[in-house]
Design an enzyme around this catalytic site. Structure first.
Site, PDB file in Angstrom:
ATOM      1  N   HIS A  48       5.233  22.860  -1.349  1.00  0.00           N
ATOM      2  CA  HIS A  48       6.304  23.571  -0.345  1.00  0.00           C
ATOM      3  C   HIS A  48       7.071  23.428   0.103  1.00  0.00           C
ATOM      4  O   HIS A  48       8.446  23.920  -1.214  1.00  0.00           O
ATOM      5  CB  HIS A  48       6.366  21.155   0.252  1.00  0.00           C
ATOM      6  CG  HIS A  48       6.968  20.396  -0.531  1.00  0.00           C
ATOM      7  ND1 HIS A  48       6.537  20.728  -1.457  1.00  0.00           N
ATOM      8  CD2 HIS A  48       8.687  20.444  -0.400  1.00  0.00           C
ATOM      9  CE1 HIS A  48       7.230  19.856  -2.632  1.00  0.00           C
ATOM     10  NE2 HIS A  48       9.011  19.206  -1.962  1.00  0.00           N
ATOM     11  N   HIS A  75      11.456  23.404   1.747  1.00  0.00           N
ATOM     12  CA  HIS A  75      12.402  23.197   2.628  1.00  0.00           C
ATOM     13  C   HIS A  75      13.262  23.653   3.995  1.00  0.00           C
ATOM     14  O   HIS A  75      13.189  24.755   3.384  1.00  0.00           O
ATOM     15  CB  HIS A  75      13.457  22.786   1.686  1.00  0.00           C
ATOM     16  CG  HIS A  75      12.835  21.395   0.819  1.00  0.00           C
ATOM     17  ND1 HIS A  75      12.814  19.747   0.656  1.00  0.00           N
ATOM     18  CD2 HIS A  75      11.999  21.170  -0.578  1.00  0.00           C
ATOM     19  CE1 HIS A  75      12.475  19.415  -0.148  1.00  0.00           C
ATOM     20  NE2 HIS A  75      11.879  20.388  -0.940  1.00  0.00           N
TER      21      HIS A  75
END
Ligand code: AMP
Ligand code: ZN
Length: 141
Positions: free
Chosen positions: A99, A101
């Site tokens: 992922h 951010h």
């Protein structure tokens, strides 16, 4: 992946605040934000970390990051933001589904990495360059 919290977000087994999604990626609000509006971009297909990302997701991830960043900048009237990804436990990764951010930043928000910056001495910069270049593998055409 059966026990991955982000796979459960992708499959909607657990709720999340979705900002954007397409066939390849989903962008959600982080449940424990650095600042309100802190977003995460996840590939829909499970992969542990950056090096595990399938090539066909590269474009979608960056495209979604830009779409979401622009929405954050415009909706929250941001002057600045950070994009980052933690990879590996020692780098702070806690969810092992890649992922990115994206977090808003504000003037005087007192958020900073505590850095102990080093200097190259002697021929070390050249030495490191040579060492790393030996492992550079350009993509096959
Ligand atoms: P990292 O520590 O870089 O692996 O980041 C994982 C992030 O996922 C953290 O910032 C968590 O707050 C966030 N997170 C964990 N579970 C959830 C969830 N169910 N929904 C949204 N964000 C989550
Ligand atoms: Zn997963």
């Amino acid at each position: 992946m059966t026990n991955c919290i982000f796979c459960k977000i992708v499959s909607k087994e657990i709720p999340s605040e979705v900002l954007y999604e397409n066939d390849h990626v989903i962008a959600v609000l982080d449940i424990n934000p650095i600042h309100l509006g802190h977003a995460l971009i996840l590939p829909k297909k499970h992969c542990n970390d950056f090096l595990d990302l399938p090539e066909e997701t590269y474009h979608s991830i960056l495209q979604a990051a830009k779409i979401v960043t622009l929405a954050l900048v415009q909706s929250l009237k941001l002057e600045g933001y950070n994009l980052f990804s933690n990879n590996g436990t020692i780098a702070g990764q806690s969810v092992f589904h890649f992922h990115l951010h994206i977090t808003p930043r504000y003037r005087n928000d007192n958020i900073r990495f505590v850095l102990n910056l080093k200097e190259y001495s002697g021929g070390d910069m050249k030495k490191y360059g040579t060492m790393i270049r030996k492992f550079i593998k350009p993509p096959a055409l």
